[in-house]
Design a protein around this motif. Structure first.
Motif, PDB file in Angstrom:
ATOM      1  N   SER A 211     -11.581 105.592  29.968  1.00  0.00           N
ATOM      2  CA  SER A 211     -11.708 104.154  29.757  1.00  0.00           C
ATOM      3  C   SER A 211     -10.337 103.556  29.447  1.00  0.00           C
ATOM      4  CB  SER A 211     -12.662 103.884  28.594  1.00  0.00           C
ATOM      5  OG  SER A 211     -12.089 104.333  27.382  1.00  0.00           O
TER       6      SER A 211
ATOM      7  N   LEU B 246     -21.946 100.862  23.810  1.00  0.00           N
ATOM      8  CA  LEU B 246     -20.801 101.358  24.561  1.00  0.00           C
ATOM      9  C   LEU B 246     -19.588 101.572  23.648  1.00  0.00           C
ATOM     10  CD1 LEU B 246     -19.711 102.010  27.430  1.00  0.00           C
ATOM     11  CD2 LEU B 246     -19.085  99.597  27.609  1.00  0.00           C
ATOM     12  N   VAL B 247     -19.364 100.629  22.753  1.00  0.00           N
ATOM     13  CA  VAL B 247     -18.221 100.712  21.837  1.00  0.00           C
ATOM     14  C   VAL B 247     -18.415 101.844  20.841  1.00  0.00           C
ATOM     15  CG1 VAL B 247     -16.946  99.503  20.014  1.00  0.00           C
ATOM     16  CG2 VAL B 247     -17.585  98.294  22.113  1.00  0.00           C
TER      17      VAL B 247
ATOM     18  N   ASN C 149     -17.569  89.922  24.823  1.00  0.00           N
ATOM     19  CA  ASN C 149     -18.446  90.997  25.304  1.00  0.00           C
ATOM     20  C   ASN C 149     -17.901  91.606  26.591  1.00  0.00           C
ATOM     21  OD1 ASN C 149     -20.770  91.403  23.555  1.00  0.00           O
ATOM     22  ND2 ASN C 149     -21.337  89.309  24.048  1.00  0.00           N
ATOM     23  N   GLU C 150     -17.466  90.776  27.526  1.00  0.00           N
ATOM     24  CA  GLU C 150     -16.930  91.278  28.794  1.00  0.00           C
ATOM     25  C   GLU C 150     -15.662  92.091  28.574  1.00  0.00           C
ATOM     26  OE1 GLU C 150     -18.447  87.654  31.722  1.00  0.00           O
ATOM     27  OE2 GLU C 150     -16.525  87.480  30.693  1.00  0.00           O
TER      28      GLU C 150
ATOM     29  N   THR D 293     -15.418 100.981  29.234  1.00  0.00           N
ATOM     30  CA  THR D 293     -16.090 101.557  30.393  1.00  0.00           C
ATOM     31  C   THR D 293     -15.118 102.456  31.146  1.00  0.00           C
ATOM     32  OG1 THR D 293     -17.562  99.668  30.599  1.00  0.00           O
ATOM     33  CG2 THR D 293     -17.270 101.016  32.565  1.00  0.00           C
TER      34      THR D 293
ATOM     35  N   ASP E 142     -23.795  91.926  22.446  1.00  0.00           N
ATOM     36  CA  ASP E 142     -25.055  92.319  23.073  1.00  0.00           C
ATOM     37  C   ASP E 142     -25.274  93.820  22.854  1.00  0.00           C
ATOM     38  OD1 ASP E 142     -24.090  93.911  25.407  1.00  0.00           O
ATOM     39  OD2 ASP E 142     -23.335  91.985  26.133  1.00  0.00           O
TER      40      ASP E 142
ATOM     41  N   ASP F  84     -26.054  96.430  24.777  1.00  0.00           N
ATOM     42  CA  ASP F  84     -25.396  97.408  25.647  1.00  0.00           C
ATOM     43  C   ASP F  84     -23.934  97.590  25.272  1.00  0.00           C
ATOM     44  OD1 ASP F  84     -27.755  97.777  27.055  1.00  0.00           O
ATOM     45  OD2 ASP F  84     -27.214  96.377  28.644  1.00  0.00           O
ATOM     46  N   THR F  85     -23.252  96.489  25.000  1.00  0.00           N
ATOM     47  CA  THR F  85     -21.839  96.564  24.623  1.00  0.00           C
ATOM     48  C   THR F  85     -21.692  97.236  23.265  1.00  0.00           C
ATOM     49  OG1 THR F  85     -21.406  94.566  25.903  1.00  0.00           O
ATOM     50  CG2 THR F  85     -19.717  95.240  24.331  1.00  0.00           C
ATOM     51  N   ASP F  86     -22.574  96.913  22.345  1.00  0.00           N
ATOM     52  CA  ASP F  86     -22.553  97.521  21.013  1.00  0.00           C
ATOM     53  C   ASP F  86     -22.633  99.042  21.123  1.00  0.00           C
ATOM     54  OD1 ASP F  86     -22.689  97.957  18.275  1.00  0.00           O
ATOM     55  OD2 ASP F  86     -24.662  97.082  18.026  1.00  0.00           O
TER      56      ASP F  86
ATOM     57  N   ARG G 228     -16.658  95.456  27.100  1.00  0.00           N
ATOM     58  CA  ARG G 228     -17.250  96.317  28.143  1.00  0.00           C
ATOM     59  C   ARG G 228     -16.154  96.884  29.027  1.00  0.00           C
ATOM     60  NH1 ARG G 228     -21.883  92.890  28.328  1.00  0.00           N
ATOM     61  NH2 ARG G 228     -20.720  91.497  29.640  1.00  0.00           N
ATOM     62  N   TRP G 229     -15.204  96.048  29.437  1.00  0.00           N
ATOM     63  CA  TRP G 229     -14.117  96.507  30.302  1.00  0.00           C
ATOM     64  C   TRP G 229     -13.268  97.564  29.588  1.00  0.00           C
ATOM     65  CZ3 TRP G 229      -8.763  96.605  30.567  1.00  0.00           C
ATOM     66  CH2 TRP G 229      -8.228  96.885  31.830  1.00  0.00           C
TER      67      TRP G 229
END
Length: 119
Positions: A97, A11-12, A81-82, A89, A5, A7-9, A85-86
């Motif tokens: 992170s 974030l990474v 994805n989860e 983050t 997704d 947002d995750t893209d 994100r974890w």
């Protein structure tokens, strides 16, 4: 494989295609896919191509503690994805992170936090 997704893209941040990851680890692309199946790496589809976070490959290897953490997150039922994100983050208790802590050789702390998710 899971589609990433947006947002995750973001974030990474930096990603490597399977071919780039294979070159970085000096293995075949099929070996990268096997590492993903074994939860030693985490891969997702982005822009139609299977990719892994660049942070998961350091000096021709995967960072110590990454595999165990990815296994625990999988055991907790996290989707790709989860889990990403974890991992990316910020966590004030680490600080930083989880992936930053793993890269700083603090994988045990990260796995403890991941295992607490099982409770």
């Amino acid at each position: 494989m899971t589609q990433i997704d947006r947002d995750t893209d973001e974030l990474v941040g930096e990603w490597l295609t399977i071919k780039e990851a294979a070159k970085a680890l000096n293995v075949s692309p099929n070996r990268i896919k096997q590492l993903i199946r074994e939860h030693r790496l985490l891969g997702v589809v982005r822009s139609g191509e299977l990719s892994v976070p660049a942070a998961f490959l350091v000096d021709g290897d995967t960072p110590k503690g990454l595999q165990g953490t990815l296994t625990v997150l999988s055991d907790c039922g996290f989707t790709e994805n989860e889990a990403l994100r974890w991992m990316f983050t910020g966590d004030d208790s680490l600080p930083g992170s989880p992936i930053e802590a793993i890269l700083a050789n603090r994988g045990t702390e990260v796995r403890r936090r991941a295992q607490a998710l099982l409770l």
